[in-house]
Design a protein around this motif. Structure first.
Motif, mmCIF file in Angstrom:
data_model
loop_
_atom_site.group_PDB
_atom_site.id
_atom_site.type_symbol
_atom_site.label_atom_id
_atom_site.label_comp_id
_atom_site.label_asym_id
_atom_site.label_seq_id
_atom_site.Cartn_x
_atom_site.Cartn_y
_atom_site.Cartn_z
ATOM 1 N N ASP A 190 61.692 -121.098 23.733
ATOM 2 C CA ASP A 190 61.979 -120.265 24.899
ATOM 3 C C ASP A 190 61.698 -118.779 24.692
ATOM 4 O O ASP A 190 61.606 -118.033 25.665
ATOM 5 C CB ASP A 190 63.441 -120.446 25.319
ATOM 6 N N VAL A 191 61.585 -118.326 23.432
ATOM 7 C CA VAL A 191 61.367 -116.895 23.178
ATOM 8 C C VAL A 191 60.028 -116.676 22.479
ATOM 9 O O VAL A 191 59.114 -116.089 23.054
ATOM 10 C CB VAL A 191 62.533 -116.285 22.375
ATOM 11 N N ASN A 192 59.884 -117.134 21.226
ATOM 12 C CA ASN A 192 58.619 -116.935 20.499
ATOM 13 C C ASN A 192 57.435 -117.430 21.321
ATOM 14 O O ASN A 192 56.446 -116.714 21.527
ATOM 15 C CB ASN A 192 58.615 -117.700 19.167
ATOM 16 N N ASN A 193 57.515 -118.668 21.765
ATOM 17 C CA ASN A 193 56.448 -119.235 22.590
ATOM 18 C C ASN A 193 56.698 -118.975 24.072
ATOM 19 O O ASN A 193 55.762 -119.017 24.871
ATOM 20 C CB ASN A 193 56.317 -120.740 22.350
ATOM 21 N N GLY A 194 57.946 -118.660 24.423
ATOM 22 C CA GLY A 194 58.276 -118.417 25.820
ATOM 23 C C GLY A 194 57.538 -117.242 26.414
ATOM 24 O O GLY A 194 57.134 -117.271 27.585
ATOM 25 N N VAL A 195 57.340 -116.184 25.623
ATOM 26 C CA VAL A 195 56.605 -115.027 26.141
ATOM 27 C C VAL A 195 55.149 -115.395 26.419
ATOM 28 O O VAL A 195 54.549 -114.917 27.389
ATOM 29 C CB VAL A 195 56.706 -113.816 25.189
ATOM 30 N N GLY A 256 55.018 -105.755 29.575
ATOM 31 C CA GLY A 256 53.989 -105.490 30.570
ATOM 32 C C GLY A 256 52.854 -106.491 30.547
ATOM 33 O O GLY A 256 52.549 -107.139 31.547
ATOM 34 N N HIS A 257 52.234 -106.652 29.400
ATOM 35 C CA HIS A 257 51.038 -107.494 29.270
ATOM 36 C C HIS A 257 51.323 -108.945 29.646
ATOM 37 O O HIS A 257 50.498 -109.598 30.297
ATOM 38 C CB HIS A 257 50.545 -107.390 27.824
ATOM 39 N N PHE A 258 52.484 -109.466 29.234
ATOM 40 C CA PHE A 258 52.846 -110.852 29.518
ATOM 41 C C PHE A 258 53.805 -110.978 30.707
ATOM 42 O O PHE A 258 54.339 -112.058 30.963
ATOM 43 C CB PHE A 258 53.470 -111.506 28.278
ATOM 44 N N LYS A 259 54.065 -109.876 31.403
ATOM 45 C CA LYS A 259 54.900 -109.893 32.620
ATOM 46 C C LYS A 259 56.328 -110.377 32.360
ATOM 47 O O LYS A 259 56.965 -110.994 33.220
ATOM 48 C CB LYS A 259 54.244 -110.754 33.708
ATOM 49 N N CYS A 260 56.847 -110.063 31.165
ATOM 50 C CA CYS A 260 58.235 -110.425 30.811
ATOM 51 C C CYS A 260 59.141 -109.240 31.146
ATOM 52 O O CYS A 260 59.810 -108.676 30.272
ATOM 53 C CB CYS A 260 58.325 -110.778 29.334
ATOM 54 N N ASN A 261 59.154 -108.845 32.413
ATOM 55 C CA ASN A 261 59.631 -107.511 32.771
ATOM 56 C C ASN A 261 60.938 -107.461 33.548
ATOM 57 O O ASN A 261 61.147 -106.549 34.343
ATOM 58 C CB ASN A 261 58.531 -106.771 33.539
ATOM 59 N N ARG A 262 61.821 -108.420 33.326
ATOM 60 C CA ARG A 262 63.141 -108.263 33.946
ATOM 61 C C ARG A 262 63.793 -106.981 33.472
ATOM 62 O O ARG A 262 64.395 -106.242 34.235
ATOM 63 C CB ARG A 262 64.043 -109.466 33.625
ATOM 64 N N ASN A 263 63.677 -106.756 32.182
ATOM 65 C CA ASN A 263 64.103 -105.488 31.587
ATOM 66 C C ASN A 263 63.438 -105.352 30.227
ATOM 67 O O ASN A 263 62.847 -106.302 29.714
ATOM 68 C CB ASN A 263 65.626 -105.410 31.439
ATOM 69 N N ILE A 299 43.068 -106.191 23.859
ATOM 70 C CA ILE A 299 41.626 -106.330 23.744
ATOM 71 C C ILE A 299 41.196 -107.793 23.734
ATOM 72 O O ILE A 299 40.231 -108.190 24.395
ATOM 73 C CB ILE A 299 41.106 -105.601 22.488
ATOM 74 N N VAL A 300 41.906 -108.641 23.006
ATOM 75 C CA VAL A 300 41.488 -110.032 22.844
ATOM 76 C C VAL A 300 41.723 -110.862 24.103
ATOM 77 O O VAL A 300 40.907 -111.711 24.458
ATOM 78 C CB VAL A 300 42.199 -110.671 21.628
ATOM 79 N N HIS A 301 42.831 -110.616 24.794
ATOM 80 C CA HIS A 301 43.188 -111.464 25.937
ATOM 81 C C HIS A 301 42.441 -111.026 27.196
ATOM 82 O O HIS A 301 43.012 -110.477 28.134
ATOM 83 C CB HIS A 301 44.694 -111.438 26.163
ATOM 84 N N GLU A 302 41.164 -111.317 27.235
ATOM 85 C CA GLU A 302 40.336 -110.935 28.378
ATOM 86 C C GLU A 302 40.796 -111.609 29.672
ATOM 87 O O GLU A 302 40.583 -111.074 30.765
ATOM 88 C CB GLU A 302 38.880 -111.295 28.099
ATOM 89 N N ASP A 303 41.411 -112.781 29.551
ATOM 90 C CA ASP A 303 41.867 -113.485 30.751
ATOM 91 C C ASP A 303 42.859 -112.664 31.559
ATOM 92 O O ASP A 303 42.875 -112.727 32.788
ATOM 93 C CB ASP A 303 42.531 -114.817 30.375
ATOM 94 N N ILE A 304 43.727 -111.910 30.868
ATOM 95 C CA ILE A 304 44.762 -111.171 31.601
ATOM 96 C C ILE A 304 44.594 -109.667 31.508
ATOM 97 O O ILE A 304 45.316 -108.929 32.170
ATOM 98 C CB ILE A 304 46.186 -111.588 31.142
ATOM 99 N N ASN A 305 43.634 -109.195 30.723
ATOM 100 C CA ASN A 305 43.336 -107.769 30.672
ATOM 101 C C ASN A 305 41.822 -107.595 30.550
ATOM 102 O O ASN A 305 41.308 -107.201 29.503
ATOM 103 C CB ASN A 305 44.056 -107.089 29.497
ATOM 104 N N PRO A 306 41.091 -107.901 31.621
ATOM 105 C CA PRO A 306 39.626 -107.890 31.523
ATOM 106 C C PRO A 306 39.030 -106.535 31.204
ATOM 107 O O PRO A 306 37.922 -106.460 30.664
ATOM 108 C CB PRO A 306 39.182 -108.384 32.910
ATOM 109 N N THR A 307 39.728 -105.443 31.477
ATOM 110 C CA THR A 307 39.205 -104.118 31.135
ATOM 111 C C THR A 307 39.312 -103.816 29.658
ATOM 112 O O THR A 307 38.636 -102.924 29.152
ATOM 113 C CB THR A 307 39.950 -103.012 31.901
#
Length: 360
Positions: A190-195, A256-263, A299-307
């Motif tokens: 739920d945490v390590n892989n959850g993010v 931000g990058h993984f949208k885990c942004n409740r707080n 840089i590596v995760h082009e799927d979610i940060n194409p720039t």
């Protein structure tokens, strides 16, 4: 660097309409004290045991990767630096594998390889899965031995005892193993892989489910750590190592990058104090390279940060603020002692960590 059209990572992480599912099938070989599987531990089909010998193996562990970071921390805490050498790929990779672009001439100075892929192919010429870190490579053959990261740290703790430093802590005490395993299981799912399940979700529904599970677990951890200094017992254990590497990446990347942004992590009183407590403990924070961490994900995760733009923030000086966790008691290293400073050549670069600020 990632980004080459021929070997782009685009499409490797996010599959439209699908939930992210991590491939947890690893090379199940083990390195044990005598080169046999421990009594009562059946060997997985096709797996073999290798003998623990000083100088025989090289740990390949990118600073950017949380799973690899665990092995670096445990190696430091136990004092295995002289027994197992450390190779560190750079923070980015393409679809082929991690590269040794930080080393002179772009090759690992011990193995002589440019890509970690080469060590996998020397052992398995048609290796069909991801080329992952951490990996342990036999130096003489240049072939990968195992990449089974949950087992690697346990074996460092139980099978490499002949090479532990004087004062090495017991990170997997026998009496606490059932509770450690139980905590580790939820933290992983739920945490390590959850993010990652949040960040690589291929649909809104998959993201919503992952997000709910993540924050339910984070609230459970907040409650658990409000009244006790460490996750299990009154000393640092394997459970703390596994949680810490995710917490260290939470605000710089996962929020931000993984949208885990409740707080933010820094907005959770107990968890944030717990994370700072570990960060300021020798062997933990001194393994964290925030610059490489951000470069890897963005840089590596082009799927979610194409720039592939890497954000400048956040300000990370707050990791050194007082945490006050001493009031809860506990003995960080139990009957053991803290590790010494990082080995020569293994210190995090100046300016990449608030412990090593740039010169004024």
């Amino acid at each position: 660097m990632a980004g080459s059209n021929a070997f782009s990572t685009k499409g490797a992480y996010v599959h439209t309409g699908e939930e992210f599912t991590r491939d947890t099938n690893y090379i199940e070989d083990r390195i044990t004290r005598d080169g046999t599987f421990p009594p009562g531990t059946p060997a997985p089909e096709g797996a073999q045991a290798w003998a623990a010998e000083a100088g025989r193996y090289r740990l390949i562990a990118a600073r950017a990767c949380p799973w690899a970071n665990r092995t670096v921390i445990v190696r430091r805490l136990l004092g295995l630096e002289d027994a197992i050498s450390l190779g560190m790929p750079g923070p980015t990779h393409d679809a082929r594998s991690w590269t040794f672009d930080l080393d002179p001439d772009g090759h690992d100075p011990v193995l002589g390889i440019e890509r970690l892929q080469e060590a996998y192919f020397r052992r398995f010429p048609d290796y069909p899965r991801g080329i992952t870190v951490p990996a342990i490579v036999e130096v003489s053959s240049g072939a990968v031995v195992t990449n089974n990261y949950p087992q690697i740290t346990i074996d460092f703790e139980l099978e490499w005892t002949a090479f532990h430093r004087e004062g090495a802590p017991d990170l997997y005490p026998e009496a606490l193993r059932p509770e450690i395993d139980e905590v580790n299981d939820r933290v992983f799912k739920d945490v390590n892989n959850g993010v990652y399940r949040c960040g690589f979700a291929g649909s809104q529904a998959a993201y919503d489910r992952a997000y709910a599970r993540l924050w339910d677990a984070m609230d459970w951890l907040e409650d658990r750590l409000t009244g006790q200094r460490y996750l299990v017992g009154d000393t640092i254990t394997e459970a703390d190592v596994r949680l810490f590497t995710t917490l260290a990446r939470f605000d710089p990347v996962y929020h931000g990058h993984f949208k885990c942004n409740r707080n933010k992590l820094s907005e959770m009183r107990a968890l944030w104090a717990y994370a700072r407590d570990l960060f300021q403990t020798p062997g933990f924070g001194d393994t964290i390279d925030f610059v490489q961490i951000k470069q890897h994900y963005y840089i590596v995760h082009e799927d979610i940060n194409p720039t592939q733009i890497v954000p400048d923030g956040p300000d990370l000086a707050n990791w050194l603020t007082p945490h006050g966790r001493e009031a809860l008691g506990g003995r960080p290293f139990g009957d053991g002692t803290p590790p010494g400073p990082p080995a020569a050549g293994e210190r995090v670069a100046t300016g990449h960590n608030p412990l090593y600020p740039p010169a004024p």
